[in-house]
Enzyme design. Structure first.
Site, mmCIF file in Angstrom:
data_model
loop_
_atom_site.group_PDB
_atom_site.id
_atom_site.type_symbol
_atom_site.label_atom_id
_atom_site.label_comp_id
_atom_site.label_asym_id
_atom_site.label_seq_id
_atom_site.Cartn_x
_atom_site.Cartn_y
_atom_site.Cartn_z
ATOM 1 N N ASP A 34 12.614 75.137 34.279
ATOM 2 C CA ASP A 34 13.309 75.454 35.536
ATOM 3 C C ASP A 34 14.208 74.300 35.975
ATOM 4 O OD1 ASP A 34 10.659 74.282 35.764
ATOM 5 O OD2 ASP A 34 10.955 74.314 37.944
ATOM 6 N N LYS A 67 8.855 72.616 32.251
ATOM 7 C CA LYS A 67 9.834 72.328 33.312
ATOM 8 C C LYS A 67 11.223 72.835 32.945
ATOM 9 C CE LYS A 67 7.125 68.408 34.932
ATOM 10 N NZ LYS A 67 7.066 67.142 35.650
ATOM 11 N N SER A 119 2.270 63.359 28.477
ATOM 12 C CA SER A 119 2.305 62.143 29.277
ATOM 13 C C SER A 119 2.013 62.512 30.723
ATOM 14 C CB SER A 119 3.681 61.512 29.195
ATOM 15 O OG SER A 119 4.042 61.374 27.858
ATOM 16 N N ASP A 164 2.311 63.528 34.291
ATOM 17 C CA ASP A 164 3.320 64.299 35.011
ATOM 18 C C ASP A 164 4.147 65.261 34.168
ATOM 19 O OD1 ASP A 164 2.560 63.455 37.431
ATOM 20 O OD2 ASP A 164 4.167 61.976 37.709
ATOM 21 N N SER A 189 -35.375 93.705 -36.540
ATOM 22 C CA SER A 189 -36.682 93.202 -36.097
ATOM 23 C C SER A 189 -37.711 94.314 -35.913
ATOM 24 C CB SER A 189 -36.546 92.360 -34.830
ATOM 25 O OG SER A 189 -35.673 92.954 -33.897
HETATM 26 N N1 LIG Z 1 9.658 71.970 38.285
HETATM 27 C C1 LIG Z 1 8.528 71.972 37.614
HETATM 28 N N2 LIG Z 1 7.574 71.106 37.949
HETATM 29 C C2 LIG Z 1 6.435 71.124 37.260
HETATM 30 C C3 LIG Z 1 6.222 72.027 36.189
HETATM 31 N N3 LIG Z 1 4.958 71.823 35.679
HETATM 32 C C4 LIG Z 1 4.429 70.824 36.443
HETATM 33 N N4 LIG Z 1 5.300 70.406 37.385
HETATM 34 C C5 LIG Z 1 5.099 69.355 38.388
HETATM 35 O O1 LIG Z 1 4.987 68.102 37.729
HETATM 36 C C6 LIG Z 1 4.071 67.262 38.428
HETATM 37 C C7 LIG Z 1 2.963 66.794 37.497
HETATM 38 O O2 LIG Z 1 2.186 67.921 37.084
HETATM 39 P P1 LIG Z 1 0.691 67.771 36.598
HETATM 40 O O3 LIG Z 1 0.275 69.117 36.144
HETATM 41 O O4 LIG Z 1 -0.150 67.085 37.606
HETATM 42 O O5 LIG Z 1 0.926 66.826 35.363
HETATM 43 P P2 LIG Z 1 -0.139 66.106 34.378
HETATM 44 O O6 LIG Z 1 -0.157 64.705 34.778
HETATM 45 O O7 LIG Z 1 0.470 66.307 33.040
HETATM 46 O O8 LIG Z 1 -1.420 66.818 34.512
HETATM 47 C C8 LIG Z 1 3.530 68.076 39.567
HETATM 48 O O9 LIG Z 1 4.258 67.745 40.723
HETATM 49 C C9 LIG Z 1 3.801 69.503 39.144
HETATM 50 O O10 LIG Z 1 3.936 70.382 40.219
HETATM 51 C C10 LIG Z 1 7.256 72.937 35.838
HETATM 52 O O11 LIG Z 1 7.179 73.746 34.919
HETATM 53 N N5 LIG Z 1 8.407 72.846 36.577
#
Ligand SMILES: Nc1nc2c(ncn2[C@@H]2O[C@H](COP(=O)(O)OP(=O)(O)O)[C@@H](O)[C@H]2O)c(=O)[nH]1
Lengths: 302, 626
Positions: B165, B163, B29, B31, B538
């Site tokens: 973290d 994410k 989805s 973000d 044969s």
């Molecule tokens: N804390 C954290 N933020 C993340 C992580 N991966 C992506 N984000 C943040 O989530 C937001 C959306 O990421 P993006 O790659 O543009 O998402 P997309 O819409 O799925 O392509 C951005 O602000 C990223 O920096 C992660 O592993 N940890």
């Protein structure tokens, strides 16, 4: 059950041949853009393979800005003779008469007149509606989304919203009068694939890709080759002899050389693989305005 | 890796040459971190050059969401308009490589309305990386994405729980999401699901094991993509080559060009041209500058056929003994991709492999809720809707169910007016089977019958003195052939003399008639596609020649079972020589009737010196039966 993996390069070759045959099978009026560079050389080779033992059933088209390297013209002559294909050379006569050149008019205007407009003229004159181009998706960000069969509205305009979904290897080649399709058989190739394939297939390429001591001048951090007397030199500027080669070839005043000792294909491949800068760095037209490649594409440039 | 010396470069080229391709799709989805993950993968696999990195740093400050830090998502966000809106809206393809593979990633957006993009990206993918935000877990979108990739035939899933973290790298969170996903996806029948906990942003479990998640002992993302086995294409399957183009530079050459969709082909192979069903043989596999012995799935080739048969674009050249079905009515899954709704009864153009025909949807059986899988009644189909429909075509097409073959089972629909691609379909099965039509169109002849038995029909004719070992060897050979799955029959004095030839004695005239009848029977059996072993003394050349003339070139194999008269007489297993010597048997070959030695037998066995097993081994070789 034994598994069978066709290797990556054979897969690319097979896919490109399939694409070329499919475009020709659409039964329209095809033409292949031939820019003399390494990608064109690979594309031409694939086309010849696709139709062997026949010759490819379409002509080659070279949009000649008259500013190509001399070596390129020589190579063109050689490849046309070898392939037995028809070559159409087109130059924008209006541009030629107005003496449009990359120096006084700037690269942006020059490219528009001598490349984009010239291409449009040539396609209109030949009524070509299937146009093969050697662009690859890995070259530039906006190209990553380009279709393999890229649909062009009348007037050669590329409209992002009008592109057709490409599922599997099924290409919709139906178009209306005035519309056309740009076909990119090398879409899924990377720069390394291109070099590997040239090496594997022994494809002839322009000697400028190999390092040699050449007369160059430094323009804004880029080495420009003094290929003929038309290159204006600044007061006190004189060409230096340096060991250089080219990663991409276009108009010589716009093609930056890199300093390199690579005189064999193997060395070029090693250098490319270890390279820390992309090949487009040598192309001066990419960075002159933000999103510049996209704008050019919308206007009809490849 | 620094490749500097020539040997390094040669070694480097060799590893590059051995690389295979893995195509996968990423979905998630908005973000969830998809762009960040792909940017990471590109970066970590050293596919980003310095100048691109510099541009990225500049862009990160201007458009990025990471303050002063590099925003990897910007590496893959493409068109300017989209960049300004801050979203990706199409399918983009990215390239990177691991030490064993070249990877092609289809990057598709997570928006509700872009089902069609995801289907497009999934249509060529073998694997899907499905992103989940660890804080949110399995969402409706996750289910939708999974259903779409499953429908498109993707069989392997990496569940990237991102994410981590933000949830303190909590194992319990990971396990809960993993378990929930596995329960939900059982019905989708994926061949493999592998969950990886990661932080795309901070680089955990991308290339190396994350020290912050030591509880996870599986491979990081790149390692997994490098090694996952995605049910590779098999070359043991039957040949399928849709004819794309007929190459006809002059009247001397007629080549059929296409990309092998399944199986493999060798020069000499019997093939069938569908839908006509005509049988032919591959003469050459033509490539640049010559010909090759064999080719296999994935390759683009040009075939020439030994026979003059009618073949055009849209036909399919297939293994003679395993043709696919031909039909004109199907049940299929259909994804609608146009703003204009699908109307049952309206004619569309359908493109399936290289064939274009007119198609109408005769009935929408039900619409599928992509989130839940529930069936809903529907009269029309709107953009991004999926339905099971009945399809009726203007003519027969060669096909296989999509689950078996993407190439022979996947099609697109084109609007006849706008000429846009409006639908993508997957054949499930034929409603009215025309499967046997091509059997009627073709003559049932010996080759067809033999092909059904996976063999070439033969008459193997054993000749030699009584006691030379004909029956022993013929019996042994028959057992070996049978074990190899061949269909055989053995004709010898015992089963012929007592029935069919009961009226015949041993006069010269009767011997001639005996052989004539046996030869005719053998001919009928060969025509039935069998491998017939004939074991008769044969003795006369003229009769053996007569027998030979009944068969086609190469079909008749004369085997001279050669043992000296003294040897045979010494063996005298049936006591016949003794009888003949005593004058109790008249016209016995070798004693008072001549044996005319074959002049040019196909096989000459010296049974006096070699043992029978060795003889049979040699014959299996010579008959080219493996
Ligand atoms: N804390 C954290 N933020 C993340 C992580 N991966 C992506 N984000 C943040 O989530 C937001 C959306 O990421 P993006 O790659 O543009 O998402 P997309 O819409 O799925 O392509 C951005 O602000 C990223 O920096 C992660 O592993 N940890």
């Amino acid at each position: 059950m034994t598994s069978y993996h066709i290797n990556a390069l054979s897969m690319l070759e097979a896919e490109s041949i399939e694409i070329i045959r499919e475009a020709v099978a659409a039964g329209r009026n095809p033409v292949m853009m031939y820019s003399i560079g390494k990608d064109s050389s690979v594309m031409l080779h694939l086309a010849r393979k696709a139709f062997f033992p026949a010759s490819p059933p379409f002509p080659l088209l070279h949009v000649d800005t008259t500013w190509k390297f001399r070596d390129m013209y020589a190579h063109r002559t050689r490849m046309v003779a070898e392939s037995g294909m028809e070559l159409i050379v087109h130059t924008n006569q209006d541009g030629l008469e107005a003496r449009v050149n990359p120096f006084t008019h700037g690269s942006s205007f020059y490219t528009d007149v001598m490349k984009t407009q010239a291409l449009t003229q040539a396609l209109d004159a030949g009524e070509f509606d299937i146009v093969f181009g050697g662009a690859r998706r890995d070259e530039e960000k906006s190209r990553a989304k380009e279709r393999i069969f890229s649909f062009r509205a009348p007037g050669h305009r590329w409209e992002p919203k009008a592109q057709r979904p490409e599922l599997w290897n099924l290409y919709n080649t139906r178009i209306k009068v005035g519309e056309s399709i740009r076909v990119f058989p090398l879409s899924n190739w990377t720069e390394l694939d291109i070099w590997q394939y040239i090496h594997q297939e022994n494809i002839p390429i322009v000697p400028l890709y190999f390092a040699m001591v050449r007369p160059v001048v430094n323009r804004g951090g880029t080495w420009i080759m003094v290929d003929d007397e038309r290159l204006p030199l600044a007061k006190g500027e004189s060409p230096e002899m340096r060991l250089v080669r080219f990663r991409t070839l276009g108009c010589y005043p716009l093609s930056g050389a890199i300093e390199s000792p690579a005189t064999t294909l193997e060395e070029i491949i090693a250098e490319t693989f270890n390279a820390r800068s992309s090949e487009r760095q040598g192309r001066l037209i990419d960075t002159d305005q933000p999103g510049s490649m996209e704008k050019k594409k919308q206007e009809g440039y490849f | 890796m620094m490749a500097s010396s020539t040997t390094d470069i040669t070694a480097f080229l060799a590893t590059q040459r051995d690389k295979t391709t893995l195509r996968f799709i990423t979905c998630g989805s908005v973000d969830d971190g998809k762009s960040t993950l792909i940017g990471r993968l590109l970066h970590e696999s050293k596919c980003i050059f310095d100048d691109q990195l510099q541009a990225l740093e500049k862009d990160s400050k201007q458009y990025g969401t990471q303050g002063e830090k590099i925003d990897f998502a910007l590496l893959v966000d493409g068109l300017q308009a989209e960049r300004e809106q801050g979203i990706t809206i199409d399918v983009a393809y990215r390239f990177f490589s691991t030490d064993k593979r070249k990877l092609i990633v289809a990057d598709t957006p997570g928006h509700e309305q872009y089902t069609r993009n995801m289907a497009t990206g999934a249509s060529t993918a073998e694997l899907a990386v499905i992103l989940v935000d660890a804080r949110k877990g399995v969402l409706t979108q996750t289910r939708r994405h999974s259903r779409i990739v499953a429908m498109m035939g993707v069989r392997h899933v990496v569940l990237a729980i991102n994410k981590m973290d933000l949830v303190e790298f909590d194992q319990a969170v990971f396990e809960r999401i993993d378990a929930e996903y596995r329960v939900f996806s059982t019905e989708l029948g994926f061949a493999s699901i592998h969950s990886i906990p990661l932080s795309a942003l901070e680089g955990d479990n991308i290339v190396t094991h994350s020290a912050r998640m030591s509880w996870y002992d599986g491979p990081p993302v790149i390692e997994y993509l490098n090694s996952v086995d995605t049910a590779p294409m098999s070359e043991r399957r039957a040949l399928r080559m849709p004819v794309q183009w007929v190459n006809r530079p002059d009247q001397h050459f007629r080549g059929f060009c296409g990309r092998i969709a399944d199986g493999r082909v060798r020069a000499g192979d019997p093939v069938r041209v569908l839908p006509s069903g005509v049988l032919a043989h591959v003469k050459d596999i033509v490539v640049w500058g010559g010909a090759v012995e064999r080719a296999a799935v994935g390759e683009s080739v040009t075939l020439t056929l030994a026979e003059e048969v009618d073949v055009s674009r849209g036909d399919v050249i297939v293994a003679a003994d395993a043709p696919p079905e031909v039909a004109d009515q199907f049940e299929c899954r259909l994804l609608w991709m146009s703003e204009q709704p699908l109307l049952p009864g309206r004619p569309y153009l359908l493109k399936l492999h290289n064939k274009e025909v007119t198609a109408t949807i005769s009935e929408i059986k039900y619409c599928e809720d992509i989130n839940s899988g529930a069936h809903l009644a529907a009269k029309i189909l709107a953009l991004n809707e999926i339905a099971v429909v009945n399809l009726s075509l203007s003519q027969n097409v060669v096909f296989e169910p999509y689950a078996q073959s993407r190439t022979l089972g996947g099609f697109i629909l084109i609007d006849k007016l706008s000429l846009e691609t409006v639908g993508a379909g997957m054949i499930e099965f034929a409603l009215r089977r025309a499967a046997n039509i091509h059997w009627q169109a073709l003559e049932i002849n010996q080759q067809v019958r033999a092909a059904a038995k996976h063999q070439a029909a033969r008459c193997v004719w054993f000749t030699g003195l009584s006691g030379a070992g004909k029956s022993t060897i013929a019996n042994l050979l028959e057992k070996r052939l049978h074990a190899a799955g061949k269909h055989t029959y053995l004709l010898d004095g015992d089963n012929v003399r007592h029935g069919l030839n009961r009226d015949l004695g041993f006069t010269e005239a009767d011997r001639v008639e005996n052989i004539r009848r046996v030869a005719e029977v053998a001919k009928l059996m060969v025509d039935a596609g069998l491998i017939v072993l004939v074991s008769f003394i044969s003795p006369y050349r003229s009769e053996r020649r007569l027998a030979r003339q009944l068969f086609a070139e190469g079909e008749f194999v004369e085997v001279f079972v050669d043992a000296a008269l003294e040897v045979c007489e010494r063996r005298d297993t049936k006591g016949l020589y003794a009888k003949a010597r005593r004058g109790e048997l008249k016209n016995f070959t070798g004693i008072d009737s001549a044996y005319e030695v074959p002049e040019a037998p196909e096989i000459h066995l010296l049974t006096g010196t070699a043992d029978s097993v060795a003889c049979v081994n040699a014959m299996m070789e010579q008959l080219a039966i493996r």
